[in-house]
Scaffold this active site. Structure first.
Site, mmCIF file in Angstrom:
data_model
loop_
_atom_site.group_PDB
_atom_site.id
_atom_site.type_symbol
_atom_site.label_atom_id
_atom_site.label_comp_id
_atom_site.label_asym_id
_atom_site.label_seq_id
_atom_site.Cartn_x
_atom_site.Cartn_y
_atom_site.Cartn_z
ATOM 1 C CG ASP A 1 -2.253 0.773 0.888
ATOM 2 O OD1 ASP A 1 -2.168 1.930 0.450
ATOM 3 O OD2 ASP A 1 -3.340 0.202 1.069
ATOM 4 C CG ASN B 1 -8.164 -3.967 -3.109
ATOM 5 O OD1 ASN B 1 -9.369 -3.855 -3.285
ATOM 6 N ND2 ASN B 1 -7.529 -3.391 -2.089
ATOM 7 C CE1 TYR C 1 -12.817 3.969 -8.905
ATOM 8 C CE2 TYR C 1 -15.104 3.596 -9.546
ATOM 9 C CZ TYR C 1 -14.002 3.263 -8.776
ATOM 10 O OH TYR C 1 -14.083 2.227 -7.873
HETATM 11 N N1 LIG Z 1 -15.776 1.007 -1.852
HETATM 12 C C1 LIG Z 1 -16.501 0.965 -2.927
HETATM 13 O O1 LIG Z 1 -17.641 1.360 -2.928
HETATM 14 C C2 LIG Z 1 -15.927 0.396 -4.207
HETATM 15 C C3 LIG Z 1 -16.828 0.060 -5.216
HETATM 16 C C4 LIG Z 1 -16.320 -0.491 -6.389
HETATM 17 C C5 LIG Z 1 -14.976 -0.711 -6.534
HETATM 18 N N2 LIG Z 1 -14.124 -0.368 -5.523
HETATM 19 C C6 LIG Z 1 -12.699 -0.634 -5.728
HETATM 20 O O2 LIG Z 1 -12.212 -1.411 -4.654
HETATM 21 C C7 LIG Z 1 -10.810 -1.222 -4.524
HETATM 22 C C8 LIG Z 1 -10.468 -1.037 -3.063
HETATM 23 O O3 LIG Z 1 -11.080 0.153 -2.605
HETATM 24 P P1 LIG Z 1 -11.719 0.317 -1.141
HETATM 25 O O4 LIG Z 1 -13.155 0.538 -1.346
HETATM 26 O O5 LIG Z 1 -11.265 -0.753 -0.248
HETATM 27 O O6 LIG Z 1 -11.146 1.751 -0.769
HETATM 28 P P2 LIG Z 1 -10.007 2.174 0.248
HETATM 29 O O7 LIG Z 1 -9.785 3.615 -0.055
HETATM 30 O O8 LIG Z 1 -10.361 1.765 1.611
HETATM 31 O O9 LIG Z 1 -8.748 1.298 -0.229
HETATM 32 C C9 LIG Z 1 -7.974 1.590 -1.362
HETATM 33 C C10 LIG Z 1 -6.522 1.354 -0.998
HETATM 34 O O10 LIG Z 1 -5.716 1.606 -2.148
HETATM 35 C C11 LIG Z 1 -4.584 2.335 -1.724
HETATM 36 N N3 LIG Z 1 -4.058 3.173 -2.804
HETATM 37 C C12 LIG Z 1 -4.667 4.232 -3.390
HETATM 38 N N4 LIG Z 1 -3.854 4.773 -4.284
HETATM 39 C C13 LIG Z 1 -2.706 4.051 -4.277
HETATM 40 C C14 LIG Z 1 -1.499 4.138 -4.996
HETATM 41 N N5 LIG Z 1 -1.272 5.099 -5.900
HETATM 42 N N6 LIG Z 1 -0.537 3.226 -4.744
HETATM 43 C C15 LIG Z 1 -0.727 2.252 -3.807
HETATM 44 N N7 LIG Z 1 -1.860 2.122 -3.101
HETATM 45 C C16 LIG Z 1 -2.844 3.020 -3.330
HETATM 46 C C17 LIG Z 1 -5.090 3.231 -0.603
HETATM 47 O O11 LIG Z 1 -4.026 3.691 0.219
HETATM 48 C C18 LIG Z 1 -6.067 2.314 0.116
HETATM 49 O O12 LIG Z 1 -5.479 1.618 1.177
HETATM 50 C C19 LIG Z 1 -10.468 -0.032 -5.420
HETATM 51 O O13 LIG Z 1 -9.859 -0.492 -6.601
HETATM 52 C C20 LIG Z 1 -11.813 0.586 -5.714
HETATM 53 O O14 LIG Z 1 -11.842 1.282 -6.948
HETATM 54 C C21 LIG Z 1 -14.567 0.170 -4.364
#
Ligand SMILES: NC(=O)c1ccc[n+]([C@@H]2O[C@H](COP(=O)([O-])OP(=O)(O)OC[C@H]3O[C@@H](n4cnc5c(N)ncnc54)[C@H](O)[C@@H]3O)[C@@H](O)[C@H]2O)c1
Length: 258
Positions: A37, A87, A158
């Site tokens: 991360d 992820n 996105y």
């Molecule tokens: N939460 C939702 O509603 C949702 C819905 C659809 C898809 N997603 C996808 O799920 C995945 C996880 O998201 P989440 O919901 O757990 O959100 P989150 O923000 O809790 O987790 C995302 C993680 O990615 C890390 N990150 C972001 N940019 C980064 C970078 N440049 N380099 C390394 N790490 C990086 C962040 O530090 C964070 O820990 C993402 O790909 C997101 O697009 C989330």
């Protein structure tokens, strides 16, 4: 015996909502973990609480060198890479296309799309090599979104990135189907993670209104819980799920059925 006993799994975005819970569930089911991360301290804190063998490397997923080093770390420390959960991702400002700053659009593509491309580009050769050597390749799970399967108002860039992730997933699945590598995507609708908190903030309205807007088109009329999404990530990664590849699995409270 756990479902992932003795397997090595790589999880990016490992301190976030889905990533952290996925790491916890994989560890509880016997996997050894390589975690990444952006923030080193929170990464170390997550790894320390998992109760399994871990290796960590913090960095920016938009930087190709990180993906190369993560695979090298898995091979050096654990001898192989069986599972990769790609992820890490970021949300965009919740505005219409013409209002998206161009430098932000580029950054979203760099993280959400190129980050997954770089990851797979380095994971696949390692999995191919072990498939040739031992007959056991690997499984890749890319976390896309329902925004990758249809238009998403006020999330255009996105959505473009996540459509791209599904394109990469399906194409790689075809290219490596005969090489012991399965590649699937999981497509959640809104789930209760920090990312939804970010959407609410970026929407500039209050939480109740923003959540009502986010769930308006969801037949189940609610956001997902983190575990409901992680369950499907684990299903896609499971070695028992050995004939499924190239899918974009919706975890969306019924949206795909509309
Ligand atoms: N939460 C939702 O509603 C949702 C819905 C659809 C898809 N997603 C996808 O799920 C995945 C996880 O998201 P989440 O919901 O757990 O959100 P989150 O923000 O809790 O987790 C995302 C993680 O990615 C890390 N990150 C972001 N940019 C980064 C970078 N440049 N380099 C390394 N790490 C990086 C962040 O530090 C964070 O820990 C993402 O790909 C997101 O697009 C989330």
């Amino acid at each position: 015996m756990g479902m992932f006993d003795g397997l090595t799994a790589l999880v990016t975005g490992a301190t976030g909502g889905f990533g952290r819970r996925t790491a916890e569930r994989l560890a509880a089911a016997g996997a050894r973990l390589v975690l990444s991360d952006i923030d080193r301290e929170s990464l170390e804190a997550v790894a320390a609480g998992l109760g399994t063998e871990t290796a960590t490397l913090a960095g920016d997923i938009a930087d190709e060198a990180l993906s190369e080093r993560l695979v090298a770390l898995a091979v050096k420390r654990f001898g192989r890479l069986d599972i990769a959960i790609n992820n890490a991702g970021v949300a965009q400002s919740f505005v219409k296309l013409a209002q998206v700053p161009s430098d932000e659009a580029r950054r979203i593509i760099d993280i959400d799309l190129m980050g997954v491309f770089f990851a797979m580009k380095h994971q696949i050769p390692a999995m191919e090599k072990q498939s040739r050597a031992s007959g056991k390749g690997g499984a890749i799970v890319n976390v896309a979104s329902v925004a990758g399967t249809g238009g998403a108002a006020r999330l255009s860039v996105y959505a473009a990135a996540k459509h791209g992730v599904i394109g990469l997933t399906r194409s790689a699945a075809l290219e490596y189907a005969g090489r012991g590598i399965r590649v699937n995507a999981v497509c959640p609708s809104y789930a209760r993670t920090a990312m939804v908190g970010d959407f609410v903030k970026l929407a500039g309205t209050n939480e109740v209104e923003a959540l009502a807007e986010l769930t308006r088109g969801v037949p189940m009329k609610r956001v997902a819980e983190i575990d409901e999404v992680v369950e499907v990530i684990l299903f896609a990664a499971s070695p028992k799920n050995s004939f499924m590849t190239g899918h974009a699995l919706a975890v969306d409270g019924g949206i795909a059925a509309l």
